[in-house]
Design a protein around this motif. Structure first.
Motif, PDB file in Angstrom:
ATOM      1  N   ASP A 206      27.180  76.434  89.159  1.00 16.73           N
ATOM      2  CA  ASP A 206      26.899  75.166  89.829  1.00 16.73           C
ATOM      3  C   ASP A 206      25.503  75.168  90.439  1.00 16.73           C
ATOM      4  O   ASP A 206      24.824  74.136  90.476  1.00 16.73           O
ATOM      5  CB  ASP A 206      27.956  74.887  90.897  1.00 16.73           C
ATOM      6  CG  ASP A 206      29.325  74.610  90.308  1.00 16.73           C
ATOM      7  OD1 ASP A 206      29.382  74.172  89.144  1.00 16.73           O
ATOM      8  OD2 ASP A 206      30.335  74.833  90.999  1.00 16.73           O
ATOM      9  N   ARG A 305      32.474  73.041  91.571  1.00 13.95           N
ATOM     10  CA  ARG A 305      33.869  73.283  91.205  1.00 13.95           C
ATOM     11  C   ARG A 305      34.603  73.977  92.341  1.00 13.95           C
ATOM     12  O   ARG A 305      34.006  74.410  93.330  1.00 13.95           O
ATOM     13  CB  ARG A 305      33.937  74.100  89.916  1.00 13.95           C
ATOM     14  CG  ARG A 305      33.469  75.538  90.034  1.00 13.95           C
ATOM     15  CD  ARG A 305      33.131  76.099  88.670  1.00 13.95           C
ATOM     16  NE  ARG A 305      31.805  75.628  88.259  1.00 13.95           N
ATOM     17  CZ  ARG A 305      31.341  75.711  87.004  1.00 13.95           C
ATOM     18  NH1 ARG A 305      32.084  76.246  86.053  1.00 13.95           N
ATOM     19  NH2 ARG A 305      30.136  75.260  86.713  1.00 13.95           N
ATOM     20  N   ARG A 309      38.983  78.067  90.807  1.00 15.03           N
ATOM     21  CA  ARG A 309      38.483  78.120  89.433  1.00 15.03           C
ATOM     22  C   ARG A 309      37.441  79.223  89.281  1.00 15.03           C
ATOM     23  O   ARG A 309      37.445  79.977  88.301  1.00 15.03           O
ATOM     24  CB  ARG A 309      37.887  76.761  89.075  1.00 15.03           C
ATOM     25  CG  ARG A 309      37.357  76.645  87.646  1.00 15.03           C
ATOM     26  CD  ARG A 309      36.849  75.232  87.407  1.00 15.03           C
ATOM     27  NE  ARG A 309      36.264  75.071  86.099  1.00 15.03           N
ATOM     28  CZ  ARG A 309      35.641  73.970  85.692  1.00 15.03           C
ATOM     29  NH1 ARG A 309      35.551  72.932  86.514  1.00 15.03           N
ATOM     30  NH2 ARG A 309      35.118  73.889  84.487  1.00 15.03           N
ATOM     31  N   ALA A 344      30.902  70.865  84.633  1.00 15.00           N
ATOM     32  CA  ALA A 344      31.475  70.832  85.979  1.00 15.00           C
ATOM     33  C   ALA A 344      30.752  69.821  86.844  1.00 15.00           C
ATOM     34  O   ALA A 344      31.167  69.542  87.943  1.00 15.00           O
ATOM     35  CB  ALA A 344      31.380  72.220  86.623  1.00 15.00           C
TER      36      ALA A 344
END
Length: 348
Positions: A206, A305, A309, A344
């Motif tokens: 991310d 996310r 996960r 994501a």
């Protein structure tokens, strides 16, 4: 598009280079080393250069549209001359090289630590106080000082934006980072006790996407906090152990107890060449600020996310890459590995 990444062989760098290649870019990967795990791809050119060698960097940046500067020295020490120089003069030299090379945009990966997390507000956002208190650890002070060095080059015409990730973890990591290393130990069932406390953790994938979003949508001179989710570290240790069917940590040690023993434990830790037991490491757990990522979500389209996960993906990666030893996810482990190119983030 041709882009460059400094510190490309590092944890964030590895993931960012893979993200950029997946997005169709030609990448000049700049680092002092070329480890075995470096991405060997026709669209990646590796260049060796020192972060203080402005001429070599400018040469590497020739014809580049965007430079992502990731080089940093992370430490929990109170003082470290090399870390200060890398995190300040290194930023200045790289930014000056980018300006000389005529790059369109410069994206600096700073840190949540450039903001003073130990204030009483309980929340950190882009308007919060900065880490200029001499009593703060050198990493915190140097990351803020590095941003100030960058702003001098922005004033001279460099189009640059600044991203501030929180605690970075997750796959892919061939290191391991401090956080991933602790989680690997937990997954192996080696951690019966762990300090109480929580921290905002963000998946490294991310962060990579957030950096590219900042390059595309960020406003010159602005900071963007790239956070994830507030995670109780003790719970994360138990989660990864459960995924591997291993012994789970039994209890969380109260922070006042840890704080009381640090003055004795810190000098012993230094004797063994470690900075893991230090005032800085404990202070980070004591602070436990809430990180407000509204600016990044609204202005960049950033969507991190969940921690569940990331933890599942990390365990799968460690097992598949042979970094878990004999520990493997149990047959009943409730997770499915996420492919690296699974979206994501939904850009605006």
């Amino acid at each position: 598009m041709k882009v460059a990444v400094t510190g490309a062989a590092g944890f964030v760098g590895t993931n960012l280079v893979e993200r950029l290649v997946a997005d169709g870019h030609d990448v000049v990967a700049v680092d002092r080393v070329s480890p075995a795990h470096c991405l060997d791809h026709p669209h990646v050119t590796w260049r060796r250069a020192d972060v203080f060698d402005q001429d070599a960097l400018a040469e590497a940046f020739a014809g580049v549209d965007t430079v992502y500067h990731l080089v940093a020295m992370i430490t929990l020490k109170q003082a470290d001359d090399l870390a200060w120089r890398v995190n300040t003069a290194g930023v200045a030299a790289t930014a000056r090289a980018a300006l000389a090379a005529g790059v369109r945009r410069f994206v600096h990966c700073s840190s949540i630590h450039s903001f003073d997390q130990y204030t009483d507000s309980g929340t950190v956002d882009e308007t919060s106080a900065r880490s200029d208190d001499p009593a703060l650890p050198v990493y915190d002070r140097s990351k803020w000082a590095g941003e100030q060095e960058l702003r001098k080059v922005i004033a001279d015409g460099l189009d640059a934006v600044i991203c501030n990730p929180t605690g970075v973890y997750g796959p892919v990591d061939h290191g391991l980072s401090r956080i991933n290393g602790m989680l690997r130990d937990g997954a192996q069932g080696k951690v019966p006790l762990f300090p109480e406390g929580s921290f905002d953790l963000v998946d490294v994938r991310d962060v990579a996407i957030g950096l590219t979003l900042a390059a595309e949508h960020g406003v010159t001179g602005e900071n963007y906090l790239l956070g994830g989710e507030q995670v109780r570290i003790f719970d994360a240790m138990r989660t990864v152990a459960g995924l591997c069917g291993r012994f789970r940590a039994l209890a969380a040690i109260p922070l006042p107890v840890i704080k009381a023993i640090v003055p004795v434990a810190e000098p012993i830790s230094r004797l063994f060449g470690s900075d893991l037991v230090s005032r800085a490491s404990i202070s980070a757990l004591l602070a436990q600020p809430t990180v407000d990522i509204t600016k990044a979500t609204e202005h960049l389209g950033y969507r991190p996310r969940s921690s569940s996960r990331t933890l599942a993906d990390l365990v799968a990666f460690l097992a598949e890459s042979g970094q878990m030893g004999s520990a493997r996810p149990s047959s009943g482990a409730p997770f499915t590995p996420v492919l690296p190119d699974s979206p994501a983030i939904t850009p605006v």
